[in-house]
Design a protein around this motif. Structure first.
Motif, PDB file in Angstrom:
ATOM      1  N   GLU A   4      43.108  42.522  44.169  1.00 13.47           N
ATOM      2  CA  GLU A   4      42.172  41.427  43.922  1.00 13.47           C
ATOM      3  C   GLU A   4      42.787  40.333  43.050  1.00 13.47           C
ATOM      4  O   GLU A   4      42.442  39.153  43.161  1.00 13.47           O
ATOM      5  CB  GLU A   4      40.896  41.978  43.271  1.00 13.47           C
ATOM      6  N   LEU A   5      43.688  40.709  42.141  1.00 18.65           N
ATOM      7  CA  LEU A   5      44.292  39.711  41.231  1.00 18.65           C
ATOM      8  C   LEU A   5      45.575  39.110  41.800  1.00 18.65           C
ATOM      9  O   LEU A   5      46.200  38.244  41.162  1.00 18.65           O
ATOM     10  CB  LEU A   5      44.591  40.367  39.878  1.00 18.65           C
ATOM     11  N   ALA A  34      47.202  35.429  41.130  1.00 22.42           N
ATOM     12  CA  ALA A  34      46.831  34.797  39.858  1.00 22.42           C
ATOM     13  C   ALA A  34      48.097  34.316  39.137  1.00 22.42           C
ATOM     14  O   ALA A  34      49.172  34.897  39.280  1.00 22.42           O
ATOM     15  CB  ALA A  34      46.056  35.778  38.989  1.00 22.42           C
ATOM     16  N   GLN A  92      40.737  33.194  37.538  1.00 20.20           N
ATOM     17  CA  GLN A  92      40.586  34.301  38.503  1.00 20.20           C
ATOM     18  C   GLN A  92      40.264  35.599  37.764  1.00 20.20           C
ATOM     19  O   GLN A  92      40.795  35.868  36.691  1.00 20.20           O
ATOM     20  CB  GLN A  92      41.872  34.455  39.326  1.00 20.20           C
TER      21      GLN A  92
END
Length: 574
Positions: free
Chosen positions: A25-26, A29, A56
């Motif tokens: 998900e990251l 970033a 984020q």
């Protein structure tokens, strides 16, 4: 490294899984980094820390899952810390040493070997999964084929069963037609007997009357030879008239039109008349002994029927006794259902073969043998005597040994029950349950029960008896004794075990002989009735319905149950 820190397998899997999801998900970033850390302080934890810049952030689903599955889940701006508590606390030095050893094991060619090993295991797992999938597909195919076969078999059996049912229905219709024809033939036979008997009585009476006129003391004297011949004519005429009367009475008995006329009988007079009538028929060398006794108590019966019963039994003994004696004795027996008169006739005659004892009670049957050539008869005597005995509410039994003589016992109640009058037009009961596995008997009993009850529930399988009785709560229960398990005795026990059924009157219907009934197992049954000559009046009397009109509550005993004159096997239950 988690394994080096002795982090349990379950915790390790959850930590790695959620860390992988967080990294995914990251991903993208600014300045994203991830590091494996060991937190200081208590408790000790192995953790993965993510650092990034910008707005984020991990999704809410990931954060919710990590808070639920991990011991440590902290998110702040640009920082996410996910961790699990260690099972064994380690110092910083110990932890560092273990991690170094683990990393050293993963360096160089060993790392590639580990990856190859894991890939091999993964391929093997995929192959196993594919094999299981193929096996499952094969099993599903076999199951489909089996189901198709079962459906085909079911269709075939259904067709055969339907065809069998059609055959059974046709057979039942054929049996019904044959039964109807048999009833018509029986009725025609009865009408024939009755008509012939009536037509014969007039000329026979004329012959007897003319013979008596010729033998009268005031008539012109006859020569000795003429007197003997006329006497033979008169005797033969009386014999023929007796046979005609027996035929007529037999026809009436079969059609249910022969009713006994019950009066207080003078037994001494009856025995005296028998002695005088039969004395002339006694052969030389044979002694006729008739006890000259008076019955100790009141004796209510049909004198004409009683005389004919005893005359037929004694005549039968005299016919087949060439030497010795024919003896009649009378005794009084006190039983639970009242006083009984027992007439016993014994002779020293030729006797009857054991296998023909029951057949002698069939109309016109005669035991064959040399003795029969010199004896006249129609084969109606014993059947006629038994019918009359049953009409008087008694029973006639015979025992014999070939060459040793015969013993006939006639048992009659001293005060048979009188008719209580016709039943009312309206049914007296709401519902009756009858438990019997004989469909023919149930069919013949339906019209009789229709006169007593508004509704009748038939139970052909005794296992359903108690449930049906509890469901319908009838006003009366009728039970057959001879049924597949549970039999009638067991059904009676089941009914008696239910307190709520204590007030429901129970009557036993059976075709069993009295000696075959186990009275100790009848429980609280009100009465035992034979299946032959079963009428609505007899059932009403056994159920106490006669007394109900007089004010007795339903189901309450109306007094002592008595035998009905229609059936020799009817006896009150203990």
């Amino acid at each position: 490294m988690c394994q080096a820190l002795e982090l349990g397998e379950g915790k390790r899997v959850r930590l790695i899984t959620l860390a992988s999801e967080a990294g995914a998900e990251l991903l993208g970033a600014a300045e994203l980094s991830a590091e494996f850390v060991r937190t200081a302080g208590q408790p000790h934890r192995a953790a993965v820390r993510f650092l990034w810049k910008g707005d984020q952030a991990p999704g809410n689903d990931l954060l919710t899952a990590s808070q639920r599955l991990l011991d440590l889940s902290v998110v702040d701006r640009g920082c996410l810390l996910l961790g699990q508590e260690l099972s064994t606390p380690l110092t910083a030095g110990q932890a560092s040493q273990r991690v170094d050893r683990e990393l050293a094991g993963l360096r160089g060619p060993d790392m590639s070997e580990e990856l190859r090993r894991q890939n091999t295991q993964l391929l093997k797992a995929l192959q196993d999964e594919r094999s299981r999938s193929d096996e499952l597909e094969r099993l599903n195919k076999e199951l489909d084929e089996t189901n198709a076969g079962v459906m085909a078999l079911y269709s075939e059996l259904s067709g055969e069963l339907e065809e069998t049912n059609r055959g059974v229905v046709a057979l039942y219709a054929d049996l019904e037609d044959k039964s109807r024809r048999l009833r018509l033939a029986s009725a025609a036979k009865t009408r024939f007997w009755a008509n012939v008997s009536h037509e014969l009585r007039t000329p026979v009476n004329a012959v007897i009357a003319l013979a008596q006129l010729l033998l009268d003391a005031g008539a012109e004297p006859l020569t000795p030879e003429q007197h003997q011949q006329v006497s033979l004519i008169a005797g033969s005429g009386n014999t023929l008239l007796a046979l005609v009367e027996e035929l007529l009475d037999t026809a009436k008995a079969e059609s249910g039109r022969l009713e006994p006329q019950l009066v207080a009988a003078d037994l001494r007079t009856v025995l005296h008349q028998l002695r005088g009538t039969l004395a002339s028929t006694t052969a030389e060398g044979v002694t006729l002994e008739i006890a000259d006794t008076a019955f100790p108590g009141p004796f209510v019966t049909d004198e004409v029927m009683l005389t004919r019963i005893l005359r037929n039994v004694l005549s039968n003994g005299l016919k087949f006794t060439t030497e010795g004696s024919v003896r009649l004795t009378v005794s009084d027996e006190r039983r639970a259902d009242g006083s009984w008169a027992v007439f016993t006739v014994t002779d020293t005659g030729v006797g009857i073969p054991e296998d023909e004892i029951e057949q002698v009670f069939e109309e016109f049957y005669q035991v064959r043998g040399d003795h029969q050539r010199h004896v006249s008869g129609t084969g109606l005597g014993l059947p006629y005597a038994r019918k009359l005995t049953e009409l008087l509410g008694g029973r006639l039994t015979l025992t014999s040994r070939l060459g040793k003589g015969t013993r006939v016992v006639v048992e009659l109640p001293a005060a048979p029950a009188r008719s209580a009058g016709p039943l009312p037009q309206e049914p007296l009961l709401r519902n009756v349950v009858i438990i019997d596995d004989d469909p023919v008997f149930l069919r013949t009993l339906r019209p009789t029960l229709a006169r007593l009850a508004e509704a009748t529930t038939e139970v052909t399988h005794s296992v359903e008896a108690l449930r049906t009785i509890r469901t319908t709560m009838p006003d009366a229960v009728l039970v057959d004794l001879a049924m597949p398990s549970p039999d009638g005795y067991q059904v009676l026990q089941q009914i008696a075990a239910v307190p709520g059924l204590a007030q429901v009157p129970v009557v036993v219907l059976t075709s069993m002989g009295e000696s075959d009934i186990d009275r100790s197992r009848l429980g609280r049954a009100r009465a035992v009735l034979g299946k032959t000559h079963l009428t609505a009046e007899r059932l009403a009397e056994a159920l106490g319905l006669r007394a109900r009109d007089a004010g007795t509550a339903p189901g309450e005993p109306a007094g002592t149950d008595r035998q009905d004159p229609k059936d020799a096997k009817d006896t009150p239950a203990p």
